[in-house]
Design a protein around this motif. Structure first.
Motif, PDB file in Angstrom:
ATOM      1  N   THR A  56       0.829  -1.209   0.000  1.00 17.47           N
ATOM      2  CA  THR A  56       0.000   0.000   0.000  1.00 17.47           C
ATOM      3  C   THR A  56       0.863   1.257   0.000  1.00 17.47           C
ATOM      4  N   VAL A  57       1.896   1.271   0.832  1.00 18.89           N
ATOM      5  CA  VAL A  57       2.771   2.448   0.923  1.00 18.89           C
ATOM      6  C   VAL A  57       3.497   2.680  -0.401  1.00 18.89           C
ATOM      7  N   ILE A  58       4.012   1.605  -1.005  1.00 19.19           N
ATOM      8  CA  ILE A  58       4.769   1.741  -2.253  1.00 19.19           C
ATOM      9  C   ILE A  58       3.883   2.253  -3.384  1.00 19.19           C
ATOM     10  N   PHE A  59       2.699   1.624  -3.564  1.00 18.21           N
ATOM     11  CA  PHE A  59       1.857   2.003  -4.701  1.00 18.21           C
ATOM     12  C   PHE A  59       1.148   3.327  -4.474  1.00 18.21           C
ATOM     13  N   GLN A  60       0.918   3.707  -3.230  1.00 19.50           N
ATOM     14  CA  GLN A  60       0.362   5.039  -2.968  1.00 19.50           C
ATOM     15  C   GLN A  60       1.348   6.124  -3.371  1.00 19.50           C
ATOM     16  N   ALA A  61       2.641   5.784  -3.300  1.00 15.66           N
ATOM     17  CA  ALA A  61       3.661   6.769  -3.637  1.00 15.66           C
ATOM     18  C   ALA A  61       3.831   6.939  -5.140  1.00 15.66           C
ATOM     19  N   ILE A  62       3.463   5.912  -5.927  1.00 16.34           N
ATOM     20  CA  ILE A  62       3.714   5.981  -7.375  1.00 16.34           C
ATOM     21  C   ILE A  62       2.435   6.073  -8.199  1.00 16.34           C
ATOM     22  N   ALA A  63       1.259   5.964  -7.576  1.00 11.75           N
ATOM     23  CA  ALA A  63       0.004   6.031  -8.333  1.00 11.75           C
ATOM     24  C   ALA A  63      -1.018   6.845  -7.565  1.00 11.75           C
ATOM     25  N   ARG A  64      -1.933   7.473  -8.294  1.00  9.92           N
ATOM     26  CA  ARG A  64      -2.938   8.317  -7.654  1.00  9.92           C
ATOM     27  C   ARG A  64      -4.095   7.505  -7.084  1.00  9.92           C
ATOM     28  N   ALA A  65      -4.455   6.434  -7.776  1.00  9.55           N
ATOM     29  CA  ALA A  65      -5.603   5.623  -7.345  1.00  9.55           C
ATOM     30  C   ALA A  65      -5.345   4.162  -7.678  1.00  9.55           C
ATOM     31  N   PRO A  66      -5.920   3.237  -6.913  1.00 10.30           N
ATOM     32  CA  PRO A  66      -5.772   1.815  -7.233  1.00 10.30           C
ATOM     33  C   PRO A  66      -6.536   1.455  -8.504  1.00 10.30           C
ATOM     34  N   ALA A  67      -6.267   0.269  -9.037  1.00  9.18           N
ATOM     35  CA  ALA A  67      -6.937  -0.162 -10.271  1.00  9.18           C
ATOM     36  C   ALA A  67      -8.422  -0.390 -10.064  1.00  9.18           C
ATOM     37  N   LEU A  68      -8.845  -0.540  -8.812  1.00  9.72           N
ATOM     38  CA  LEU A  68     -10.256  -0.814  -8.504  1.00  9.72           C
ATOM     39  C   LEU A  68     -10.589  -0.153  -7.174  1.00  9.72           C
ATOM     40  N   GLY A  69     -11.711   0.574  -7.137  1.00  4.91           N
ATOM     41  CA  GLY A  69     -12.103   1.234  -5.899  1.00  4.91           C
ATOM     42  C   GLY A  69     -11.233   2.433  -5.577  1.00  4.91           C
ATOM     43  N   THR A  70     -11.263   2.857  -4.324  1.00 11.91           N
ATOM     44  CA  THR A  70     -10.505   4.039  -3.910  1.00 11.91           C
ATOM     45  C   THR A  70      -9.496   3.727  -2.806  1.00 11.91           C
ATOM     46  N   SER A  71      -9.474   2.495  -2.325  1.00 11.15           N
ATOM     47  CA  SER A  71      -8.577   2.140  -1.227  1.00 11.15           C
ATOM     48  C   SER A  71      -7.483   1.197  -1.718  1.00 11.15           C
ATOM     49  N   PHE A  72      -6.235   1.664  -1.617  1.00 13.66           N
ATOM     50  CA  PHE A  72      -5.113   0.802  -1.978  1.00 13.66           C
ATOM     51  C   PHE A  72      -5.062  -0.421  -1.065  1.00 13.66           C
ATOM     52  N   ALA A  73      -5.301  -0.196   0.213  1.00 15.98           N
ATOM     53  CA  ALA A  73      -5.193  -1.292   1.184  1.00 15.98           C
ATOM     54  C   ALA A  73      -6.187  -2.401   0.876  1.00 15.98           C
ATOM     55  N   LEU A  74      -7.439  -2.041   0.554  1.00 20.00           N
ATOM     56  CA  LEU A  74      -8.441  -3.063   0.255  1.00 20.00           C
ATOM     57  C   LEU A  74      -8.128  -3.773  -1.057  1.00 20.00           C
ATOM     58  N   PHE A  75      -7.653  -3.025  -2.052  1.00 20.07           N
ATOM     59  CA  PHE A  75      -7.326  -3.639  -3.344  1.00 20.07           C
ATOM     60  C   PHE A  75      -6.231  -4.689  -3.192  1.00 20.07           C
ATOM     61  N   PHE A  76      -5.145  -4.332  -2.513  1.00 24.32           N
ATOM     62  CA  PHE A  76      -4.042  -5.288  -2.348  1.00 24.32           C
ATOM     63  C   PHE A  76      -4.414  -6.401  -1.374  1.00 24.32           C
ATOM     64  N   ALA A  77      -5.184  -6.097  -0.364  1.00 22.23           N
ATOM     65  CA  ALA A  77      -5.572  -7.126   0.613  1.00 22.23           C
ATOM     66  C   ALA A  77      -6.440  -8.195  -0.041  1.00 22.23           C
ATOM     67  N   THR A  78      -7.383  -7.790  -0.898  1.00 23.40           N
ATOM     68  CA  THR A  78      -8.239  -8.776  -1.563  1.00 23.40           C
ATOM     69  C   THR A  78      -7.434  -9.660  -2.508  1.00 23.40           C
ATOM     70  N   GLY A  79      -6.408  -9.092  -3.157  1.00 24.86           N
ATOM     71  CA  GLY A  79      -5.557  -9.908  -4.028  1.00 24.86           C
ATOM     72  C   GLY A  79      -4.611 -10.785  -3.242  1.00 24.86           C
ATOM     73  N   TYR A  80      -3.983 -10.215  -2.224  1.00 24.01           N
ATOM     74  CA  TYR A  80      -2.971 -10.957  -1.453  1.00 24.01           C
ATOM     75  C   TYR A  80      -3.613 -12.085  -0.638  1.00 24.01           C
ATOM     76  N   ILE A  81      -4.704 -11.805   0.028  1.00 28.71           N
ATOM     77  CA  ILE A  81      -5.352 -12.833   0.855  1.00 28.71           C
ATOM     78  C   ILE A  81      -5.886 -13.974  -0.022  1.00 28.71           C
ATOM     79  N   ALA A  82      -6.505 -13.621  -1.149  1.00 27.77           N
ATOM     80  CA  ALA A  82      -7.013 -14.668  -2.043  1.00 27.77           C
ATOM     81  C   ALA A  82      -5.880 -15.564  -2.525  1.00 27.77           C
ATOM     82  N   PHE A  83      -4.746 -14.954  -2.866  1.00 23.00           N
ATOM     83  CA  PHE A  83      -3.586 -15.743  -3.307  1.00 23.00           C
ATOM     84  C   PHE A  83      -3.055 -16.612  -2.178  1.00 23.00           C
ATOM     85  N   GLN A  84      -3.092 -16.102  -0.953  1.00 20.98           N
ATOM     86  CA  GLN A  84      -2.576 -16.849   0.197  1.00 20.98           C
ATOM     87  C   GLN A  84      -3.388 -18.112   0.486  1.00 20.98           C
TER      88      GLN A  84
END
Length: 256
Positions: free
Chosen positions: A45-73
């Motif tokens: 979340t910290v890295i992509f917030q620094a290099i992008a204005r918005a996540p690819a889906l929704g408005t929360s970087f944390a939720l976007f990465f968490a849904t991808g990371y947890i599903a993969f886990q």
């Protein structure tokens, strides 16, 4: 009926033993299981917030990465933990009542419960604290998580046999399995990839796991290319292959 009762008692005893071995008798062991994915999600979340204005889906970087990371886990931790289930409990297989499949079932139950609890706490914290409301679609979330677990179980049952018979295969599998984290859609949406490269990405069943999981958190997500029938087919075919190889090699698993 007596065989089933014996199997359940052995699995129960192995489950308690695995919990003590993996997490220890102190609360810190369980806390680390929670901190590890939380730290990864926070770092992304910290890295992509620094290099992008918005996540690819929704408005929360944390939720976007968490849904991808947890599903993969759900797949990654399941397969990696179960790969060594038989080898780690080799000494116990000298007892006639302990079968190789008991070690796999015990670890499957423990890992599925652990990942589900971690997912509930991490994602629940993010959803509860984020400013944008989300409408959870539980069937999609549970379906994607269950398919990831079954796929990981099938892969692990095959690996339990092949790792024992062919040590070189273990090295090859680890090399091939490592980049899956980067190409399974944790960081991006497959919808944004142009054809024909999108078709190649969609051949990876884990991409469908993550897309299905995210649909449970983002009702507006169209998930172009999501094919749950394909995911079901790959997961159950892998599980069937794993059970077949595991059953035919039960003497090898017990004696080698």
């Amino acid at each position: 009926m007596s065989h089933l009762a014996t199997h359940l008692r052995v699995v129960g005893a192995l489950l308690v033993r695995e919990m003590g071995t993996r997490f220890g008798s102190k609360p810190g062991g369980y806390v680390w299981a929670l901190l590890d994915p939380a730290a990864h999600i926070l770092l992304m979340t910290v890295i992509f917030q620094a290099i992008a204005r918005a996540p690819a889906l929704g408005t929360s970087f944390a939720l976007f990465f968490a849904t991808g990371y947890i599903a993969f886990q759900f797949y990654q931790t399941m397969s990696s933990y179960l790969n060594s289930a038989v080898r780690a409990n080799k000494a116990l297989l000298s007892y006639p009542n302990v079968a190789p499949i008991d070690t796999v079932v015990a670890r499957f139950v423990l890992q599925a419960g652990t990942t589900s609890l971690v997912a509930f706490i991490v994602l629940g914290t993010i959803v509860a604290t984020m400013r944008v409301k989300t409408s959870l679609h539980w069937p999609a979330i549970l379906e994607a998580g269950a398919m990831a677990c079954l796929f990981g179980l099938g892969v692990a049952m095959v690996n339990c046999v092949l790792f024992l018979k062919y040590p070189l295969y273990e090295q090859v599998f680890n090399i091939v399995n490592r980049p899956l984290f980067l190409i399974s859609g944790v960081f991006f949406l497959p919808d944004s990839i142009p054809v024909p490269y999108r078709d190649l990405v969609l051949m990876n069943p884990l991409v469908h796991v993550i897309m299905g999981f995210r649909k449970g958190f983002y009702p507006e997500y169209r998930a172009i290319g999501l094919d749950m029938t394909y995911l079901y087919g790959i997961a159950f075919l892998t599980l069937f292959a794993g059970m077949l190889v595991f059953t035919l090699s039960r003497k090898t698993l017990r004696n080698e």
